[in-house]
Design a protein around this motif. Sequence first.
Motif: not given
Lengths: 211, 316
Positions: A91, A97-99, A151, B101-103, B105-106
Amino acid sequence: MYGSEDLELNRRHLMAGASACAVVTACPSASWAATESTSDSVTSKVSLTVNGTSHEIDIDTRTTLLDAVREHLHLTGAKKGCDHGQCGACTMIVDGRRINSCLTLAVMHQGDAITTIEGLGKPGNLHPMQAAFVKHDGYQCGFCTPGQICSGVAVLEEIKAGIPSHVTADLNATSAITADEIRERMSGNICRCGAYSNIVDAMTEVAGRQA
Amino acid sequence: MKSFTYERASSPAEAAASVLRVPGAKFIAGGTNLLDLMKLQVETPTHLVDVNGLDLDTIEPTEEGGLRIGALVRNTDLAADLRVRRGYGVLSRALLSGASGQLRNKATTAGNLLQRTRCPYFYDTAQPCNKRQPGSGCSAIGGISRQLAVVGASEACIATHPGDMAVAMRVLDANVETVNDKGDTRTIPIAEFHRLPGDTPEIETNLRPGELITAVTLPKPVSGMHVYRKVRDRASYAFALISIAGIVQRDGTGRIAVGGVAPKPWRDEAAEAELPKGAKAATERLFAGAKPTHDNAYKLKLTERALGAVLSEARA
Protein backbone atom coordinates in the motif's frame (compact mmCIF):
# COMPACT_ATOMS: atom_id res chain seq x y z
CA MET A 1 -4.67 15.20 -17.38
CA TYR A 2 -1.56 14.24 -19.21
CA GLY A 3 -0.85 14.29 -22.91
CA SER A 4 0.66 11.64 -25.08
CA GLU A 5 3.50 13.90 -26.20
CA ASP A 6 5.55 13.24 -23.06
CA LEU A 7 5.51 9.53 -23.71
CA GLU A 8 8.24 7.74 -25.58
CA LEU A 9 8.04 4.10 -26.41
CA ASN A 10 11.06 2.13 -27.36
CA ARG A 11 10.92 -1.48 -28.51
CA ARG A 12 14.19 -3.27 -28.00
CA HIS A 13 14.90 -6.69 -29.25
CA LEU A 14 16.65 -8.55 -26.48
CA MET A 15 18.74 -11.56 -27.42
CA ALA A 16 17.89 -14.83 -25.81
CA GLY A 17 20.19 -16.88 -23.62
CA ALA A 18 23.33 -15.59 -21.97
CA SER A 19 23.09 -12.07 -23.28
CA ALA A 20 19.53 -11.76 -21.95
CA CYS A 21 20.91 -12.60 -18.51
CA ALA A 22 23.56 -9.92 -18.94
CA VAL A 23 20.90 -7.38 -19.76
CA VAL A 24 18.92 -8.38 -16.70
CA THR A 25 22.00 -7.96 -14.52
CA ALA A 26 22.90 -4.61 -16.01
CA CYS A 27 19.42 -3.21 -15.83
CA PRO A 28 17.55 -3.75 -12.60
CA SER A 29 14.42 -2.50 -14.33
CA ALA A 30 14.03 -5.80 -16.08
CA SER A 31 14.21 -7.52 -12.73
CA TRP A 32 12.99 -10.95 -11.76
CA ALA A 33 9.84 -9.36 -10.54
CA ALA A 34 8.46 -8.24 -13.84
CA THR A 35 10.14 -10.04 -16.66
CA GLU A 36 10.15 -13.56 -17.94
CA SER A 37 12.24 -15.12 -20.67
CA THR A 38 10.54 -13.10 -23.38
CA SER A 39 12.34 -11.89 -26.44
CA ASP A 40 10.66 -8.51 -26.64
CA SER A 41 10.77 -5.74 -24.11
CA VAL A 42 9.08 -2.38 -24.50
CA THR A 43 10.35 0.46 -22.42
CA SER A 44 8.90 3.85 -21.68
CA LYS A 45 10.11 6.98 -19.92
CA VAL A 46 8.13 8.11 -16.90
CA SER A 47 8.64 10.75 -14.28
CA LEU A 48 7.70 9.54 -10.80
CA THR A 49 7.43 11.93 -7.87
CA VAL A 50 8.07 9.85 -4.79
CA ASN A 51 8.13 11.44 -1.33
CA GLY A 52 8.57 14.86 -2.93
CA THR A 53 11.49 13.92 -5.17
CA SER A 54 11.08 13.58 -8.92
CA HIS A 55 12.78 10.70 -10.71
CA GLU A 56 13.00 10.27 -14.47
CA ILE A 57 13.26 6.57 -15.31
CA ASP A 58 13.13 4.46 -18.44
CA ILE A 59 11.40 1.22 -17.63
CA ASP A 60 9.75 -1.83 -19.08
CA THR A 61 6.05 -1.02 -19.51
CA ARG A 62 5.26 -4.14 -17.46
CA THR A 63 6.84 -2.69 -14.33
CA THR A 64 4.36 -2.13 -11.53
CA LEU A 65 4.57 0.98 -9.38
CA LEU A 66 5.72 -1.29 -6.55
CA ASP A 67 8.60 -2.76 -8.57
CA ALA A 68 9.60 0.64 -9.92
CA VAL A 69 9.85 2.08 -6.41
CA ARG A 70 11.60 -0.93 -4.90
CA GLU A 71 13.90 -2.05 -7.72
CA HIS A 72 14.66 1.26 -9.48
CA LEU A 73 14.40 3.86 -6.77
CA HIS A 74 15.61 1.43 -4.10
CA LEU A 75 12.92 2.45 -1.62
CA THR A 76 12.26 -0.98 -0.15
CA GLY A 77 9.84 0.02 2.61
CA ALA A 78 6.75 -1.01 0.65
CA LYS A 79 6.67 -4.79 0.54
CA LYS A 80 5.65 -7.34 -2.05
CA GLY A 81 3.41 -9.86 -0.35
CA CYS A 82 0.93 -11.49 -2.70
CA ASP A 83 1.53 -9.21 -5.73
CA HIS A 84 -2.21 -9.52 -6.52
CA GLY A 85 -3.88 -6.86 -4.39
CA GLN A 86 -5.02 -9.29 -1.73
CA CYS A 87 -2.66 -8.57 1.18
CA GLY A 88 -2.07 -4.80 1.22
CA ALA A 89 1.67 -5.01 2.04
CA CYS A 90 2.40 -2.81 -1.00
CA THR A 91 0.00 0.00 0.00
CA MET A 92 1.17 3.49 -1.02
CA ILE A 93 -0.61 6.83 -0.93
CA VAL A 94 -0.97 8.28 -4.43
CA ASP A 95 -2.47 11.75 -4.85
CA GLY A 96 -3.79 11.44 -1.29
CA ARG A 97 -5.37 8.01 -1.74
CA ARG A 98 -4.17 4.61 -0.63
CA ILE A 99 -3.81 2.07 -3.41
CA ASN A 100 -2.25 -1.34 -4.02
CA SER A 101 0.99 -0.37 -5.78
CA CYS A 102 1.32 -3.94 -7.11
CA LEU A 103 -1.84 -3.56 -9.22
CA THR A 104 -0.91 -0.45 -11.13
CA LEU A 105 1.74 0.23 -13.77
CA ALA A 106 4.50 2.73 -13.10
CA VAL A 107 3.91 4.32 -16.53
CA MET A 108 0.37 5.19 -15.41
CA HIS A 109 1.71 7.51 -12.69
CA GLN A 110 3.38 10.27 -14.68
CA GLY A 111 3.34 13.35 -12.45
CA ASP A 112 1.39 11.78 -9.56
CA ALA A 113 2.43 12.52 -5.96
CA ILE A 114 3.44 9.17 -4.46
CA THR A 115 4.04 8.69 -0.74
CA THR A 116 5.66 5.55 0.64
CA ILE A 117 6.39 4.63 4.25
CA GLU A 118 9.78 6.35 3.85
CA GLY A 119 7.98 9.61 3.11
CA LEU A 120 5.73 9.54 6.18
CA GLY A 121 8.48 9.80 8.79
CA LYS A 122 12.08 8.96 9.60
CA PRO A 123 13.83 7.44 12.62
CA GLY A 124 13.92 10.22 15.20
CA ASN A 125 11.05 12.03 13.48
CA LEU A 126 8.30 9.45 13.25
CA HIS A 127 4.85 10.09 11.82
CA PRO A 128 2.31 9.90 14.70
CA MET A 129 0.98 6.65 13.19
CA GLN A 130 4.46 5.12 13.14
CA ALA A 131 5.02 6.16 16.77
CA ALA A 132 1.65 4.71 17.79
CA PHE A 133 2.43 1.38 16.10
CA VAL A 134 5.67 1.20 18.11
CA LYS A 135 3.92 2.13 21.34
CA HIS A 136 1.08 -0.38 20.89
CA ASP A 137 3.12 -3.23 19.38
CA GLY A 138 1.12 -3.01 16.16
CA TYR A 139 3.33 -5.63 14.52
CA GLN A 140 5.45 -8.68 15.16
CA CYS A 141 7.52 -9.65 12.11
CA GLY A 142 6.99 -6.23 10.53
CA PHE A 143 6.53 -7.33 6.93
CA CYS A 144 3.00 -5.97 6.55
CA THR A 145 3.70 -2.90 8.69
CA PRO A 146 4.62 -0.32 6.00
CA GLY A 147 1.36 -1.15 4.21
CA GLN A 148 -0.63 -1.15 7.45
CA ILE A 149 0.72 2.29 8.40
CA CYS A 150 0.14 3.86 4.96
CA SER A 151 -3.35 2.39 4.97
CA GLY A 152 -3.97 3.50 8.56
CA VAL A 153 -3.00 7.11 7.81
CA ALA A 154 -5.27 7.14 4.75
CA VAL A 155 -8.19 5.50 6.60
CA LEU A 156 -8.32 8.31 9.16
CA GLU A 157 -8.32 10.82 6.29
CA GLU A 158 -11.15 8.92 4.58
CA ILE A 159 -13.27 9.02 7.73
CA LYS A 160 -12.51 12.72 8.15
CA ALA A 161 -13.54 13.29 4.51
CA GLY A 162 -16.93 11.72 5.24
CA ILE A 163 -16.49 8.59 3.12
CA PRO A 164 -18.85 5.91 4.48
CA SER A 165 -17.98 2.22 4.90
CA HIS A 166 -19.81 -1.11 4.80
CA VAL A 167 -20.41 -0.91 8.57
CA THR A 168 -21.58 2.72 8.64
CA ALA A 169 -25.17 2.37 9.92
CA ASP A 170 -26.58 5.53 8.38
CA LEU A 171 -25.28 6.44 4.93
CA ASN A 172 -26.36 10.04 5.44
CA ALA A 173 -24.66 10.54 8.80
CA THR A 174 -20.99 11.12 9.55
CA SER A 175 -19.17 7.93 10.50
CA ALA A 176 -17.52 7.85 13.90
CA ILE A 177 -14.04 6.46 14.43
CA THR A 178 -14.95 3.19 16.14
CA ALA A 179 -13.12 -0.13 16.31
CA ASP A 180 -15.72 -1.60 13.93
CA GLU A 181 -15.11 1.15 11.38
CA ILE A 182 -11.34 0.71 11.62
CA ARG A 183 -11.53 -3.07 11.27
CA GLU A 184 -13.80 -2.87 8.21
CA ARG A 185 -11.72 -0.18 6.51
CA MET A 186 -8.45 -2.03 7.21
CA SER A 187 -9.67 -5.36 5.78
CA GLY A 188 -7.43 -4.94 2.73
CA ASN A 189 -4.33 -5.25 4.93
CA ILE A 190 -3.55 -8.75 6.12
CA CYS A 191 -1.26 -9.41 9.12
CA ARG A 192 -0.26 -13.06 9.40
CA CYS A 193 1.21 -12.47 12.87
CA GLY A 194 -2.24 -11.33 13.96
CA ALA A 195 -1.39 -7.91 15.39
CA TYR A 196 -4.84 -6.65 14.45
CA SER A 197 -6.08 -5.65 17.90
CA ASN A 198 -2.92 -3.63 18.55
CA ILE A 199 -3.23 -1.97 15.14
CA VAL A 200 -6.77 -0.91 16.06
CA ASP A 201 -5.42 0.49 19.35
CA ALA A 202 -2.68 2.44 17.57
CA MET A 203 -5.09 3.92 15.05
CA THR A 204 -7.64 4.75 17.74
CA GLU A 205 -4.99 6.66 19.67
CA VAL A 206 -3.89 8.66 16.62
CA ALA A 207 -7.52 9.40 15.74
CA GLY A 208 -8.16 10.66 19.27
CA ARG A 209 -5.17 12.92 19.13
CA GLN A 210 -6.30 14.31 15.78
CA ALA A 211 -9.85 14.97 16.93
CA MET B 1 3.52 -10.86 -17.81
CA LYS B 2 3.67 -10.69 -21.61
CA SER B 3 5.23 -7.63 -23.18
CA PHE B 4 2.95 -4.86 -24.46
CA THR B 5 3.12 -1.40 -25.91
CA TYR B 6 1.38 1.44 -24.11
CA GLU B 7 -0.31 4.68 -25.06
CA ARG B 8 -2.29 7.38 -23.30
CA ALA B 9 -5.55 8.14 -25.06
CA SER B 10 -6.40 11.75 -25.78
CA SER B 11 -10.11 11.37 -26.58
CA PRO B 12 -12.73 8.62 -26.15
CA ALA B 13 -13.15 8.09 -29.91
CA GLU B 14 -9.38 7.96 -30.39
CA ALA B 15 -9.08 5.41 -27.60
CA ALA B 16 -11.76 3.31 -29.32
CA ALA B 17 -9.95 3.66 -32.65
CA SER B 18 -6.64 2.51 -31.13
CA VAL B 19 -8.16 -0.58 -29.56
CA LEU B 20 -9.94 -1.41 -32.83
CA ARG B 21 -6.77 -0.87 -34.90
CA VAL B 22 -4.25 -2.90 -32.89
CA PRO B 23 -4.98 -6.64 -32.67
CA GLY B 24 -4.96 -7.76 -29.04
CA ALA B 25 -5.28 -4.22 -27.67
CA LYS B 26 -7.23 -3.44 -24.49
CA PHE B 27 -8.30 -0.37 -22.55
CA ILE B 28 -6.83 0.07 -19.09
CA ALA B 29 -8.44 2.27 -16.41
CA GLY B 30 -8.10 1.25 -12.75
CA GLY B 31 -6.24 -1.88 -13.82
CA THR B 32 -7.05 -3.74 -10.60
CA ASN B 33 -8.54 -6.74 -12.39
CA LEU B 34 -6.68 -6.56 -15.71
CA LEU B 35 -3.18 -6.44 -14.18
CA ASP B 36 -4.02 -9.25 -11.79
CA LEU B 37 -4.98 -11.38 -14.81
CA MET B 38 -2.00 -10.21 -16.89
CA LYS B 39 0.41 -11.39 -14.20
CA LEU B 40 -1.13 -14.84 -14.48
CA GLN B 41 -1.17 -14.63 -18.31
CA VAL B 42 -4.91 -15.18 -18.29
CA GLU B 43 -5.00 -11.84 -20.12
CA THR B 44 -2.19 -11.16 -22.62
CA PRO B 45 -2.89 -7.82 -24.32
CA THR B 46 -0.33 -6.70 -26.91
CA HIS B 47 -1.15 -3.03 -26.45
CA LEU B 48 -2.72 -1.05 -23.60
CA VAL B 49 -4.67 2.15 -24.17
CA ASP B 50 -4.68 4.08 -20.91
CA VAL B 51 -7.97 5.98 -20.65
CA ASN B 52 -7.30 7.52 -17.22
CA GLY B 53 -6.52 10.94 -18.70
CA LEU B 54 -9.94 11.22 -20.40
CA ASP B 55 -12.42 13.65 -18.95
CA LEU B 56 -14.90 10.97 -17.83
CA ASP B 57 -14.68 11.23 -14.06
CA THR B 58 -17.61 13.37 -13.00
CA ILE B 59 -21.15 12.65 -11.78
CA GLU B 60 -23.72 15.01 -13.31
CA PRO B 61 -27.49 15.31 -12.96
CA THR B 62 -29.51 14.33 -16.05
CA GLU B 63 -32.52 16.21 -17.44
CA GLU B 64 -34.75 13.30 -16.37
CA GLY B 65 -33.81 13.77 -12.72
CA GLY B 66 -31.26 10.97 -12.64
CA LEU B 67 -27.47 10.88 -12.66
CA ARG B 68 -24.86 10.40 -15.34
CA ILE B 69 -21.83 8.67 -13.82
CA GLY B 70 -18.62 9.05 -15.81
CA ALA B 71 -16.90 5.79 -16.75
CA LEU B 72 -13.80 6.75 -14.75
CA VAL B 73 -15.57 7.66 -11.49
CA ARG B 74 -13.81 5.57 -8.86
CA ASN B 75 -15.84 3.20 -6.70
CA THR B 76 -14.96 5.20 -3.57
CA ASP B 77 -16.21 8.45 -5.09
CA LEU B 78 -19.41 6.90 -6.42
CA ALA B 79 -20.23 5.29 -3.06
CA ALA B 80 -19.51 8.53 -1.18
CA ASP B 81 -21.37 10.92 -3.51
CA LEU B 82 -24.13 12.57 -1.48
CA ARG B 83 -26.67 12.29 -4.31
CA VAL B 84 -25.98 8.56 -4.57
CA ARG B 85 -26.17 8.06 -0.79
CA ARG B 86 -29.51 9.89 -0.61
CA GLY B 87 -31.23 8.64 -3.76
CA TYR B 88 -29.52 5.37 -4.63
CA GLY B 89 -28.55 3.83 -1.29
CA VAL B 90 -28.53 0.34 -2.80
CA LEU B 91 -25.68 1.41 -5.07
CA SER B 92 -23.58 2.93 -2.26
CA ARG B 93 -24.14 -0.18 -0.16
CA ALA B 94 -23.21 -2.55 -2.98
CA LEU B 95 -19.99 -0.64 -3.72
CA LEU B 96 -18.98 -0.45 -0.06
CA SER B 97 -19.48 -4.19 0.37
CA GLY B 98 -17.04 -4.94 -2.44
CA ALA B 99 -13.25 -5.29 -2.48
CA SER B 100 -11.01 -3.29 -0.12
CA GLY B 101 -10.48 0.42 0.46
CA GLN B 102 -7.34 0.36 -1.67
CA LEU B 103 -9.09 -1.33 -4.59
CA ARG B 104 -12.17 0.90 -4.42
CA ASN B 105 -9.87 3.93 -4.70
CA LYS B 106 -8.65 2.67 -8.07
CA ALA B 107 -11.49 0.61 -9.55
CA THR B 108 -13.74 2.50 -11.96
CA THR B 109 -17.44 2.39 -12.77
CA ALA B 110 -16.88 1.01 -16.29
CA GLY B 111 -14.12 -1.36 -15.23
CA ASN B 112 -16.30 -2.79 -12.49
CA LEU B 113 -18.96 -3.73 -15.06
CA LEU B 114 -16.28 -5.42 -17.18
CA GLN B 115 -14.52 -7.38 -14.46
CA ARG B 116 -13.95 -11.03 -15.23
CA THR B 117 -15.21 -14.01 -13.27
CA ARG B 118 -13.31 -15.36 -10.26
CA CYS B 119 -13.96 -18.97 -11.27
CA PRO B 120 -10.80 -20.77 -10.05
CA TYR B 121 -10.48 -22.67 -13.34
CA PHE B 122 -10.53 -19.43 -15.33
CA TYR B 123 -7.58 -18.28 -13.23
CA ASP B 124 -5.63 -21.55 -13.51
CA THR B 125 -3.95 -21.61 -16.92
CA ALA B 126 -3.03 -25.28 -16.44
CA GLN B 127 -6.73 -26.23 -16.60
CA PRO B 128 -9.13 -26.29 -19.53
CA CYS B 129 -11.55 -23.33 -19.54
CA ASN B 130 -13.89 -22.39 -22.37
CA LYS B 131 -13.93 -18.77 -21.31
CA ARG B 132 -10.14 -18.43 -21.30
CA GLN B 133 -9.47 -20.79 -24.19
CA PRO B 134 -12.60 -21.41 -26.26
CA GLY B 135 -13.20 -25.06 -27.04
CA SER B 136 -10.85 -26.40 -24.36
CA GLY B 137 -13.64 -27.57 -22.06
CA CYS B 138 -15.04 -26.56 -18.66
CA SER B 139 -13.16 -27.82 -15.62
CA ALA B 140 -15.72 -26.32 -13.25
CA ILE B 141 -18.46 -28.72 -14.36
CA GLY B 142 -17.69 -31.74 -12.23
CA GLY B 143 -15.00 -29.74 -10.42
CA ILE B 144 -15.10 -27.51 -7.36
CA SER B 145 -18.19 -25.41 -8.00
CA ARG B 146 -19.18 -24.11 -4.59
CA GLN B 147 -18.92 -20.46 -5.70
CA LEU B 148 -20.26 -20.89 -9.22
CA ALA B 149 -23.53 -20.30 -11.04
CA VAL B 150 -26.81 -22.07 -10.33
CA VAL B 151 -28.85 -20.40 -13.06
CA GLY B 152 -28.23 -18.91 -16.52
CA ALA B 153 -25.14 -21.05 -17.07
CA SER B 154 -24.54 -23.48 -19.93
CA GLU B 155 -22.85 -26.76 -20.78
CA ALA B 156 -19.83 -24.68 -21.76
CA CYS B 157 -19.45 -22.50 -18.65
CA ILE B 158 -20.87 -22.12 -15.13
CA ALA B 159 -18.88 -19.01 -14.12
CA THR B 160 -20.57 -16.15 -12.27
CA HIS B 161 -20.30 -12.41 -12.72
CA PRO B 162 -18.48 -11.70 -9.46
CA GLY B 163 -19.36 -8.05 -8.89
CA ASP B 164 -21.61 -6.20 -6.47
CA MET B 165 -22.00 -2.86 -8.24
CA ALA B 166 -23.63 -4.35 -11.35
CA VAL B 167 -26.28 -6.07 -9.21
CA ALA B 168 -27.32 -2.69 -7.80
CA MET B 169 -27.15 -1.14 -11.28
CA ARG B 170 -29.51 -3.86 -12.51
CA VAL B 171 -32.10 -3.17 -9.82
CA LEU B 172 -31.82 0.55 -10.61
CA ASP B 173 -32.39 -0.04 -14.38
CA ALA B 174 -29.15 1.74 -15.28
CA ASN B 175 -28.07 2.37 -18.86
CA VAL B 176 -24.56 2.03 -20.24
CA GLU B 177 -23.42 4.74 -22.67
CA THR B 178 -20.67 4.01 -25.17
CA VAL B 179 -18.71 5.54 -28.01
CA ASN B 180 -17.02 3.88 -30.98
CA ASP B 181 -14.01 4.79 -33.12
CA LYS B 182 -16.12 7.08 -35.32
CA GLY B 183 -17.50 8.97 -32.36
CA ASP B 184 -20.96 7.36 -32.64
CA THR B 185 -22.65 6.88 -29.29
CA ARG B 186 -25.22 4.34 -28.16
CA THR B 187 -27.03 3.32 -25.00
CA ILE B 188 -27.28 -0.27 -23.75
CA PRO B 189 -29.77 -1.09 -20.96
CA ILE B 190 -27.94 -2.88 -18.13
CA ALA B 191 -30.26 -5.88 -18.56
CA GLU B 192 -28.82 -6.37 -22.05
CA PHE B 193 -25.24 -5.45 -21.25
CA HIS B 194 -23.97 -8.79 -19.92
CA ARG B 195 -24.54 -11.93 -21.97
CA LEU B 196 -25.32 -15.46 -20.88
CA PRO B 197 -22.53 -17.85 -21.86
CA GLY B 198 -24.36 -20.23 -24.22
CA ASP B 199 -21.64 -21.79 -26.36
CA THR B 200 -19.52 -18.61 -26.45
CA PRO B 201 -18.60 -17.95 -22.80
CA GLU B 202 -15.57 -15.93 -23.91
CA ILE B 203 -17.93 -13.14 -25.04
CA GLU B 204 -19.26 -11.63 -21.83
CA THR B 205 -20.92 -8.40 -22.91
CA ASN B 206 -22.70 -6.95 -25.91
CA LEU B 207 -20.00 -4.33 -26.45
CA ARG B 208 -18.62 -4.32 -29.99
CA PRO B 209 -14.89 -4.51 -30.71
CA GLY B 210 -13.23 -1.26 -29.70
CA GLU B 211 -16.42 0.19 -28.17
CA LEU B 212 -15.62 2.25 -25.06
CA ILE B 213 -17.96 2.82 -22.12
CA THR B 214 -18.19 6.56 -21.42
CA ALA B 215 -20.85 6.67 -18.69
CA VAL B 216 -23.53 4.82 -16.77
CA THR B 217 -26.81 6.66 -16.29
CA LEU B 218 -29.36 6.13 -13.54
CA PRO B 219 -33.04 7.01 -13.89
CA LYS B 220 -34.50 9.27 -11.20
CA PRO B 221 -34.41 7.80 -7.68
CA VAL B 222 -36.96 5.16 -6.64
CA SER B 223 -38.22 5.46 -3.07
CA GLY B 224 -38.45 2.55 -0.67
CA MET B 225 -35.98 0.69 1.49
CA HIS B 226 -32.68 0.42 -0.36
CA VAL B 227 -30.76 -2.64 0.74
CA TYR B 228 -27.77 -4.66 -0.37
CA ARG B 229 -27.44 -7.88 1.59
CA LYS B 230 -24.29 -9.83 0.84
CA VAL B 231 -23.48 -13.27 2.20
CA ARG B 232 -19.82 -14.26 2.05
CA ASP B 233 -17.18 -16.39 3.72
CA ARG B 234 -15.59 -13.45 5.59
CA ALA B 235 -17.12 -10.37 7.18
CA SER B 236 -15.21 -8.11 4.80
CA TYR B 237 -13.18 -8.21 1.58
CA ALA B 238 -14.64 -11.35 -0.01
CA PHE B 239 -16.75 -12.06 -3.07
CA ALA B 240 -20.42 -12.80 -2.60
CA LEU B 241 -21.67 -16.36 -2.27
CA ILE B 242 -25.00 -14.71 -2.94
CA SER B 243 -26.12 -11.11 -2.66
CA ILE B 244 -29.46 -9.32 -2.90
CA ALA B 245 -29.89 -5.79 -4.19
CA GLY B 246 -33.37 -4.59 -3.35
CA ILE B 247 -35.67 -1.61 -3.30
CA VAL B 248 -38.53 -2.85 -1.19
CA GLN B 249 -41.74 -1.18 0.00
CA ARG B 250 -43.43 -1.66 3.37
CA ASP B 251 -46.18 -3.75 1.77
CA GLY B 252 -43.59 -6.24 0.56
CA THR B 253 -43.67 -5.23 -3.09
CA GLY B 254 -40.51 -4.06 -4.78
CA ARG B 255 -37.69 -5.01 -7.06
CA ILE B 256 -34.75 -7.30 -6.44
CA ALA B 257 -31.67 -8.50 -8.30
CA VAL B 258 -29.45 -11.31 -7.08
CA GLY B 259 -25.67 -11.54 -7.38
CA GLY B 260 -23.30 -14.49 -7.14
CA VAL B 261 -25.75 -16.96 -8.69
CA ALA B 262 -25.48 -16.39 -12.44
CA PRO B 263 -23.21 -15.14 -15.23
CA LYS B 264 -24.94 -11.74 -14.90
CA PRO B 265 -26.92 -9.93 -12.22
CA TRP B 266 -30.06 -12.05 -11.96
CA ARG B 267 -33.42 -10.30 -12.03
CA ASP B 268 -36.83 -11.52 -13.11
CA GLU B 269 -39.89 -9.28 -13.06
CA ALA B 270 -42.14 -12.35 -12.70
CA ALA B 271 -40.32 -13.21 -9.47
CA GLU B 272 -40.80 -9.65 -8.22
CA ALA B 273 -44.56 -10.06 -8.73
CA GLU B 274 -44.37 -12.93 -6.23
CA LEU B 275 -42.65 -10.83 -3.55
CA PRO B 276 -45.86 -10.05 -1.58
CA LYS B 277 -46.37 -13.83 -1.19
CA GLY B 278 -43.00 -14.07 0.51
CA ALA B 279 -39.42 -15.12 -0.06
CA LYS B 280 -40.14 -18.76 -0.88
CA ALA B 281 -42.53 -17.98 -3.74
CA ALA B 282 -40.30 -15.26 -5.17
CA THR B 283 -37.13 -17.37 -4.97
CA GLU B 284 -38.81 -20.35 -6.60
CA ARG B 285 -39.80 -18.19 -9.55
CA LEU B 286 -36.40 -16.50 -9.69
CA PHE B 287 -34.65 -19.85 -9.88
CA ALA B 288 -37.05 -21.49 -12.34
CA GLY B 289 -34.85 -23.62 -14.62
CA ALA B 290 -31.89 -23.49 -12.22
CA LYS B 291 -29.35 -26.28 -12.57
CA PRO B 292 -27.30 -26.21 -9.40
CA THR B 293 -24.41 -28.61 -8.83
CA HIS B 294 -24.05 -30.74 -5.71
CA ASP B 295 -21.60 -28.16 -4.34
CA ASN B 296 -23.62 -25.01 -4.95
CA ALA B 297 -27.24 -26.12 -4.45
CA TYR B 298 -27.03 -24.39 -1.05
CA LYS B 299 -27.27 -21.05 -2.88
CA LEU B 300 -30.98 -21.57 -3.56
CA LYS B 301 -31.85 -21.91 0.11
CA LEU B 302 -29.38 -19.21 1.09
CA THR B 303 -30.99 -16.76 -1.34
CA GLU B 304 -34.46 -17.57 -0.04
CA ARG B 305 -33.39 -16.96 3.55
CA ALA B 306 -31.49 -13.77 2.75
CA LEU B 307 -34.51 -12.50 0.83
CA GLY B 308 -36.72 -13.44 3.79
CA ALA B 309 -34.53 -11.27 6.01
CA VAL B 310 -34.74 -8.38 3.53
CA LEU B 311 -38.54 -8.60 3.40
CA SER B 312 -38.88 -8.71 7.21
CA GLU B 313 -36.61 -5.70 7.49
CA ALA B 314 -38.79 -3.79 5.01
CA ARG B 315 -41.97 -4.64 6.91
CA ALA B 316 -40.52 -3.76 10.33
